[in-house]
Each structure stands twice: as C-alpha cells, then as structure tokens.
Motif scaffolding. Sequence first.
Motif, short mmCIF file in Angstrom:
data_model
loop_
_atom_site.label_atom_id
_atom_site.label_comp_id
_atom_site.label_asym_id
_atom_site.label_seq_id
_atom_site.Cartn_x
_atom_site.Cartn_y
_atom_site.Cartn_z
N MET A 1 0.94 -1.26 -0.06
CA MET A 1 0.20 -0.13 0.04
C MET A 1 0.94 1.33 0.00
SD MET A 1 -3.24 0.71 2.54
CE MET A 1 -4.08 2.21 2.28
N ASN A 2 0.94 1.92 -1.17
CA ASN A 2 1.72 3.21 -1.24
C ASN A 2 1.45 4.42 -0.49
OD1 ASN A 2 3.66 1.50 -2.82
ND2 ASN A 2 2.50 1.72 -4.64
N SER B 1 7.04 5.60 2.81
CA SER B 1 7.15 4.05 2.54
C SER B 1 5.64 3.49 3.27
CB SER B 1 8.39 3.37 3.29
OG SER B 1 8.37 3.43 4.61
N PRO B 2 5.27 2.25 2.94
CA PRO B 2 4.42 1.60 3.45
C PRO B 2 4.45 1.25 4.77
CG PRO B 2 4.96 0.43 1.27
CD PRO B 2 6.05 1.43 1.89
N ASN C 1 -4.51 1.37 -5.31
CA ASN C 1 -4.75 1.13 -3.70
C ASN C 1 -5.74 2.21 -3.09
OD1 ASN C 1 -2.74 -1.05 -3.71
ND2 ASN C 1 -1.28 0.56 -3.43
#
Length: 246
Positions: A1-2, A60-61, A199
Amino acid sequence: MNKLVAVRVIVTDSKKSHQTERPDCESGPSASKTVTQIIIHPNYNSDTNDNDICLLQLSSPVAFTNYISPVCLAASSSIFYSSVNSWVTGWADIGSGVSLPSPQNLMEVEVPVVGNRQCNCDYGVGNITDNMICAGLRTGGKDSCQGDSGGPTVSKHNGRWIQAGIVSFGEGCAEPNFPGVYTRVSQYQTWINSRISSNQLGFMTFTSTGTNSDLNVTCPNSSEGRPAHSFIFVFFHLLSFAFCLC
C-alpha cells in the motif's frame, strides 16, 4: 500500500482518557513515517474552516500488525444521526490551557454526535456547513481540544470502526452548548478517490437506526451564536490514527 492517510501510527502503553479508561487495551509497538507529499483540498477556506482536509503521502508503506490497523472511512452514503456515539483520540491539551501530562499517553473521549441543525444554532446559522459534523455534550465537559486538530473521530458499526470526522475547530474546549466541529469525511469520498490512482482506500457506509431528533430542531430567536475560534491549525488532516481494536 503506497499511500496511507496518516502521519504517524501509534499505540501507547495504555490508551486512557481523563474521562474514560480502557485498561483492556494491550501495549504495543509504534511506527513513524515521513511525509513526501501534502495534497490540500482546493476549496479549503481558512476563514470558515470549510473543506478543512488534506491528504498525506508517506515515504514508505506502513506494516499492519495486531496493534496497528487501518480505520475504515465513512462512505458518501453514510448517515450519522444525533446521539450516535463517537470516540476522539489525540495527544493534545486535556482542557483549555492544560497540557497533557507526562508520559503523554494517547487519550480518548466518547462524545455523542450533535446534528447540524442544532450545531448551527450553537455557532450561528450558516457557520456549520454540510462538510462538517459536530459532537459533544450539551453540558460540556468532554471534547477535543487545542492541538487535537487533524485527529480522528470514529464510530463503531457492525464491528468495524469508521472514521466519521477530523478534528477541525471549536469554541474553547468542552464548553456547554458548543460541541466540537469536525470535517465530515463522508463528503470527500469522490475527492479522495480522485487523488489516489491505485490502492484505493476502504470506505464503509455508516447507517444510523431509529429517528433523527435533529430534524425537529429550530433555532430560538434566530440566534447568531458566537463566532467559532479555530483550534491550533495544522494541515495534517484526515489522519488515520490506528488504535487497539479491543
């Protein structure tokens, strides 16, 4: 998930409130992320606090765990009647001019939704728009406060926590007849989805039961109310703070 609408995700040793304690919640780890992009709503109005929302892209995720979980966002079809229970969390003042004492655990407070008609009577007709949702007690005593801006208010529906609002502004803290005012998340499903290409976030419809007492509200003597004073303003709105789901 970005992409995740959060600045930080934290579960403290014990999630307690000065109004309510939840000793059943366990301690857990925390995670911190930096923000690489801030997307401010194009129609944000700093004078009226309308459209008081932005999206944050993280570097970052976030790794979800038993202690760190995403919260569902209220879908555009959601309906929150007056008196629906909601929970607000944050690390800000616990009263007007009263800082959160050490060790500064994450705090929570339970407050009922106040319908927009009643809230307009309180703040002055026209000051509360359809993009806002209010919550608080008529007698005061429980509220979000200075420094909580950007934090979530959530309600539980069919076993899921749904984020109904984002702390926006108010008249002082916990004053009688002046509930806290929050950005109404359900108004922004289309805008949020238009800004996130992949996403897509999880939206869920909150459905109220019974009757909405706010429909019977009329403002006595067309009261103008008092002008609303913003809480300490931060752009970090629409924060999905994770909390232990007990």
